[in-house]
Design a protein around this motif. Structure first.
Motif, mmCIF file in Angstrom:
data_model
loop_
_atom_site.group_PDB
_atom_site.id
_atom_site.type_symbol
_atom_site.label_atom_id
_atom_site.label_comp_id
_atom_site.label_asym_id
_atom_site.label_seq_id
_atom_site.Cartn_x
_atom_site.Cartn_y
_atom_site.Cartn_z
ATOM 1 N N MET A 1 34.233 26.101 19.087
ATOM 2 C CA MET A 1 33.256 25.312 18.330
ATOM 3 C C MET A 1 33.562 25.460 16.834
ATOM 4 N N PHE A 2 33.786 24.347 16.141
ATOM 5 C CA PHE A 2 34.109 24.389 14.728
ATOM 6 C C PHE A 2 32.850 24.593 13.885
ATOM 7 N N ASP A 3 33.010 25.357 12.814
ATOM 8 C CA ASP A 3 31.934 25.548 11.852
ATOM 9 C C ASP A 3 31.741 24.242 11.074
ATOM 10 N N SER A 4 30.495 23.738 11.030
ATOM 11 C CA SER A 4 30.248 22.427 10.417
ATOM 12 C C SER A 4 30.564 22.426 8.922
ATOM 13 N N ARG A 5 30.330 23.564 8.238
ATOM 14 C CA ARG A 5 30.630 23.615 6.800
ATOM 15 C C ARG A 5 32.134 23.494 6.558
ATOM 16 N N ARG A 6 32.917 24.147 7.404
ATOM 17 C CA ARG A 6 34.374 24.058 7.261
ATOM 18 C C ARG A 6 34.857 22.648 7.581
ATOM 19 N N LEU A 7 34.212 22.022 8.562
ATOM 20 C CA LEU A 7 34.589 20.652 8.930
ATOM 21 C C LEU A 7 34.294 19.693 7.781
ATOM 22 N N ARG A 8 33.169 19.890 7.093
ATOM 23 C CA ARG A 8 32.844 19.043 5.938
ATOM 24 C C ARG A 8 33.857 19.263 4.820
ATOM 25 N N THR A 9 34.243 20.512 4.606
ATOM 26 C CA THR A 9 35.247 20.797 3.575
ATOM 27 C C THR A 9 36.575 20.134 3.925
ATOM 28 N N PHE A 10 36.987 20.241 5.182
ATOM 29 C CA PHE A 10 38.213 19.591 5.650
ATOM 30 C C PHE A 10 38.149 18.081 5.407
ATOM 31 N N HIS A 11 37.018 17.470 5.773
ATOM 32 C CA HIS A 11 36.855 16.023 5.608
ATOM 33 C C HIS A 11 36.957 15.636 4.133
ATOM 34 N N GLU A 12 36.430 16.465 3.241
ATOM 35 C CA GLU A 12 36.478 16.164 1.813
ATOM 36 C C GLU A 12 37.900 16.276 1.283
ATOM 37 N N VAL A 13 38.665 17.257 1.776
ATOM 38 C CA VAL A 13 40.069 17.378 1.374
ATOM 39 C C VAL A 13 40.844 16.136 1.825
ATOM 40 N N VAL A 14 40.601 15.693 3.055
ATOM 41 C CA VAL A 14 41.263 14.497 3.571
ATOM 42 C C VAL A 14 40.907 13.286 2.711
ATOM 43 N N THR A 15 39.634 13.168 2.364
ATOM 44 C CA THR A 15 39.162 12.005 1.611
ATOM 45 C C THR A 15 39.722 11.990 0.189
ATOM 46 N N THR A 16 39.733 13.164 -0.477
ATOM 47 C CA THR A 16 40.153 13.218 -1.884
ATOM 48 C C THR A 16 41.647 13.435 -2.063
ATOM 49 N N GLN B 1 40.052 28.937 1.272
ATOM 50 C CA GLN B 1 39.570 29.911 2.259
ATOM 51 C C GLN B 1 38.924 29.209 3.451
ATOM 52 N N GLN B 2 38.129 28.159 3.168
ATOM 53 C CA GLN B 2 37.467 27.408 4.246
ATOM 54 C C GLN B 2 38.507 26.748 5.155
ATOM 55 N N ILE B 3 39.529 26.155 4.566
ATOM 56 C CA ILE B 3 40.554 25.467 5.362
ATOM 57 C C ILE B 3 41.364 26.473 6.177
ATOM 58 N N ARG B 4 41.703 27.605 5.588
ATOM 59 C CA ARG B 4 42.443 28.616 6.343
ATOM 60 C C ARG B 4 41.626 29.117 7.531
ATOM 61 N N ALA B 5 40.330 29.296 7.332
ATOM 62 C CA ALA B 5 39.470 29.739 8.432
ATOM 63 C C ALA B 5 39.392 28.668 9.522
ATOM 64 N N LEU B 6 39.346 27.386 9.126
ATOM 65 C CA LEU B 6 39.308 26.302 10.108
ATOM 66 C C LEU B 6 40.613 26.249 10.891
ATOM 67 N N GLU B 7 41.739 26.464 10.214
ATOM 68 C CA GLU B 7 43.033 26.487 10.914
ATOM 69 C C GLU B 7 43.102 27.638 11.918
ATOM 70 N N ARG B 8 42.505 28.778 11.563
ATOM 71 C CA ARG B 8 42.469 29.881 12.534
ATOM 72 C C ARG B 8 41.621 29.508 13.741
ATOM 73 N N GLU B 9 40.502 28.824 13.501
ATOM 74 C CA GLU B 9 39.649 28.366 14.614
ATOM 75 C C GLU B 9 40.408 27.378 15.499
ATOM 76 N N ALA B 10 41.154 26.459 14.856
ATOM 77 C CA ALA B 10 41.875 25.425 15.604
ATOM 78 C C ALA B 10 43.144 25.965 16.246
ATOM 79 N N GLY B 11 43.714 27.019 15.667
ATOM 80 C CA GLY B 11 44.947 27.588 16.191
ATOM 81 C C GLY B 11 46.189 26.821 15.797
ATOM 82 N N VAL B 12 46.067 25.899 14.810
ATOM 83 C CA VAL B 12 47.212 25.094 14.347
ATOM 84 C C VAL B 12 47.077 24.872 12.850
ATOM 85 N N LEU B 13 48.218 24.534 12.202
ATOM 86 C CA LEU B 13 48.180 24.132 10.801
ATOM 87 C C LEU B 13 47.638 22.711 10.690
#
Length: 301
Positions: free
Chosen positions: A1-16, A35-47
């Protein structure tokens, strides 16, 4: 289960397109975004990103998550809005989105009766033409959407929306006082083929062009406006004549303007829409009953 705050940060990086721009947009520091993106990548298990100079580029996995994140965040936003709507409704606060001619007629009549019987009820009124009002309902930005439709228009009602038909409203020709056709009770559209016209909102304008084509002519539209009072003023000034809903006659402000029913009769249907999951909530039911009662007094459906 992805952390929603990290997902929002990821979406903002993609958008900007960069960590720095995302940090500025979110009010974070750039290291915090990293830090948020690195934590999300650890959750996803991929870059999810690779570097390309000062910008970041999505990996294949990043592209896949980007597609899903847009939907997930939108659904989360809608869920939050609907939960907030439920809280308001349980506190007898109802948001109604309606178009101008109904806000000037049926809405005041409805609210006057409702407040006499339910003094704790609070109604917040927003103005929008369909289909914008339906979009707001689906987005959780209002609780009841009032809209209109013309005969032959495609039925595009989402399955999660309930419809309550309230009223059928005839169309009238608005003519400057002194126009020869004001001596008649009704006016045939074809008799106005040589006139200059003032057109209304885009939805009404499209239907107007259709009925003119059926009457065998293309109207000379010299002006267009969404404002009913401006439309009346333009007719009164002799700029052109107009087709309007008969509800407009209830607040016709210009003595220099006369309304005559179009022949053959053309009607539009006025309906109230609510989300099916909300239609039996007490506050919604109360407002819908009030709308039905006011519409019935006007000879509603």
């Amino acid at each position: 289960m992805f952390d929603s705050r990290r997902l929002r940060t990821f979406h903002e990086v993609v958008t900007t397109g960069s960590f720095t721009a995302a940090a500025n947009s979110l009010g974070f520091t750039q290291p915090a975004v990293t830090q948020q993106i690195r934590a999300l990548e650890r959750e996803a298990g991929v870059l999810l990103f690779t570097r390309a100079g000062r910008r970041v580029v999505l990996t294949e996995a990043g592209h896949a998550l980007a597609r899903h994140s847009t939907v997930i965040l939108r659904d989360m936003r809608h869920a939050q809005q609907q939960l907030q709507a439920l809280a308001r409704l349980r506190a007898d606060r109802v948001r109604v989105c309606a178009f101008p001619s109904i806000t000037a007629t049926l809405i005041p009549e409805t609210l006057a009766a409702l407040l006499a019987e339910h003094p704790t009820l609070r109604v917040e009124l927003h103005e929008a033409e369909p289909p914008e009002s339906m979009r707001r309902l689906m987005a959780g930005e209002c609780d009841i959407a009032l809209s209109f439709s013309y005969p032959g228009a495609p039925a595009d009602l989402p399955p999660e929306v309930a419809e309550d038909n309230l009223l059928e409203d005839s169309l009238v020709a608005l003519l400057p006082s002194g126009h020869p056709l004001t001596r008649r009770r009704g006016v045939r559209l074809a008799a106005l083929r040589e006139a200059r016209w003032v057109a209304g909102c885009p939805r009404c304008r499209a239907h107007f062009l259709t009925i003119c084509a059926e009457a065998g002519f293309e109207p000379d539209i010299v002006f267009a406006t969404d404002d009913n009072l401006a439309l009346q003023s333009l007719v009164a000034a002799g700029v052109g004549i107009a087709v309007a809903p008969s509800l407009v006659l209830s607040f016709l402000n210009h003595r220099q303007v006369t309304g005559r029913v179009l022949e053959p009769h053309v009607r539009r249907r006025i309906s109230a829409h609510v989300l099916r999951e909300h239609e039996h909530l007490p506050a919604i039911e109360t407002v819908l009953r009030g709308l039905r009662s006011a519409a019935a007094a006007r000879g509603g459906c």
